[in-house]
Write an enzyme that holds these catalytic residues in place. Structure first.
Site, PDB file in Angstrom:
ATOM      1  N   ASP A 132      -0.314  48.160  56.955  1.00  8.20           N
ATOM      2  CA  ASP A 132      -1.107  47.069  57.532  1.00  8.20           C
ATOM      3  C   ASP A 132      -0.346  46.289  58.601  1.00  8.20           C
ATOM      4  OD1 ASP A 132      -3.097  47.787  55.702  1.00  8.20           O
ATOM      5  OD2 ASP A 132      -2.021  46.674  54.152  1.00  8.20           O
TER       6      ASP A 132
ATOM      7  N   HIS B  94      -7.403  51.404  58.648  1.00 12.60           N
ATOM      8  CA  HIS B  94      -7.075  50.771  59.913  1.00 12.60           C
ATOM      9  C   HIS B  94      -8.306  50.031  60.421  1.00 12.60           C
ATOM     10  CE1 HIS B  94      -3.803  54.047  60.706  1.00 12.60           C
ATOM     11  NE2 HIS B  94      -3.413  53.124  59.862  1.00 12.60           N
TER      12      HIS B  94
END
Ligand code: IMP
Ligand code: MG
Length: 333
Positions: free
Chosen positions: A13, A43
């Site tokens: 992340d 994503h």
């Protein structure tokens, strides 16, 4: 470029999806290829008013000239694969390797209970149990699934041929270095090695054919799921700093902490980083929102970046200053 491998330097992340979307538009690679674990990775990409959440396909699909591929080391959930192909309209240019492992219902079930869920905080995507079965040599492969047959391509041949023909390829890693099965905070890790070497093995790219290794760090640290995180902030402190985020795949709140130089330095060593990207500078320094030139950063933000370069001794070449794909300061030479 010609071959650039993009990996996360912390716990996932870091904003790889946005960086990869930017590079795929800016550098126009002919192939964007994904290595890594499986659909446990999420994503988020913001293009104008549209937000894409991607779990299975490479984030580079917004460049319509690029073919997007999934390497043989990745486990694939066909349901997620087909959903994303339809959602993103890429059925004519999305491919997977015949040796991609297949996630089935029983893997999802095993991943959503017991020690994987409770102790490790797994994403419940079936990725770990499918990889375990692959190690047992009992996992189904993409070549055994009829509905996938028209999407199958020899990914290692395609990327190596493209490089021979002087085309550019962009390699997308998943998760982050400290979630690697070999190098991370075991047992609180994912089910594969996700450093640059592991990602390259996943797609069949040999070490001598890697030109650039871009390690992505966020301007602060986050971690979703369990496992140690140095100097973790309380949820109140996290909220106060505006660093509170939620997982793309699981929706769980992410834990946060200050940028960590020890973790960053180890990630640089493990990945042999040649460049760094720093994302979400605007979350740390709101004045930087949307800035496109290094000269327009205020002094505090500039010295934050300079300090990173000096302490880590690798150039920062890309800086994220907002959620949109083009909110990037590009200082590559
Ligand atoms: P698993 O990979 O689903 O088995 O999850 C193992 C650990 O890695 C858990 O702590 C997850 O939250 C974390 N994890 C897996 N994939 C990602 C990711 O893409 N980003 C962030 N954390 C992840
Ligand atoms: Mg993610």
């Amino acid at each position: 470029m010609p071959s650039t491998v993009v990996v996360g330097g912390f716990f996932g992340d870091e904003g790889k999806g946005k960086i990869i979307s930017y590079l795929s538009k800016k550098d126009n690679p002919s192939i964007v290829v994904r290595g890594g674990a499986g659909p446990n990775a999420g994503h988020t990409i913001k293009d104008g008013n549209t937000t894409y959440k991607v779990r299975m396909l490479p984030s580079g699909f917004l460049n319509k000239n690029a073919r997007v591929m999934i390497g043989p080391g990745v486990v694939v959930n066909p349901k997620v694969f087909f959903k994303e192909i339809e959602e993103f309209g890429v059925s004519d240019r999305a491919f997977l390797d015949r040796h991609c492992g297949i996630i089935e219902q029983n893997h999802l079930e095993q991943d959503s209970k017991g020690q994987l869920k409770e102790k490790i905080g797994s994403t419940g995507s079936g990725t770990g149990p499918a990889n375990a079965e692959r190690a047992m040599r009992t996992l189904k492969m993409a070549k055994d699934v009829g509905s996938l047959s028209s999407y199958i391509i020899d990914v290692p041949s395609e990327i190596n041929t493209a490089l021979k023909n002087q085309e550019k390829i962009l390699v997308e890693g998943t998760q982050g270095t400290h979630l690697s099965l070999w190098h991370g905070t075991y047992p609180f890790v994912t089910s594969k090695d996700v450093t640059a070497s592991g990602i390259c093995a996943d797609i069949g790219l040999g070490p001598k054919n890697v030109n650039e290794v871009l390690v992505v760090f966020k301007a602060y640290l986050t971690r979703v799921g369990t496992g140690p995180m140095p100097n973790e902030l309380s949820s109140d402190e996290t909220e106060q700093k505006g660093w509170g985020e939620f997982g793309t795949v699981t929706g769980r709140p992410r834990r946060a902490a200050e940028f960590d130089f020890n973790l960053a330095s180890r990630a640089i060593m493990l990945n042999s980083a040649t460049q760094l990207a720093i994302t979400k500078l605007d979350v740390r320094f709101p004045e930087c929102a949307g800035v496109k030139s290094i000269n327009d950063l205020d002094n505090e933000a500039k010295s934050f970046i300079k300090n990173i370069e000096e302490k880590l001794n690798v150039p920062v070449t890309l800086i994220g200053t907002g959620p949109l794909i083009d909110d990037v300061i590009d200082i590559r030479t």
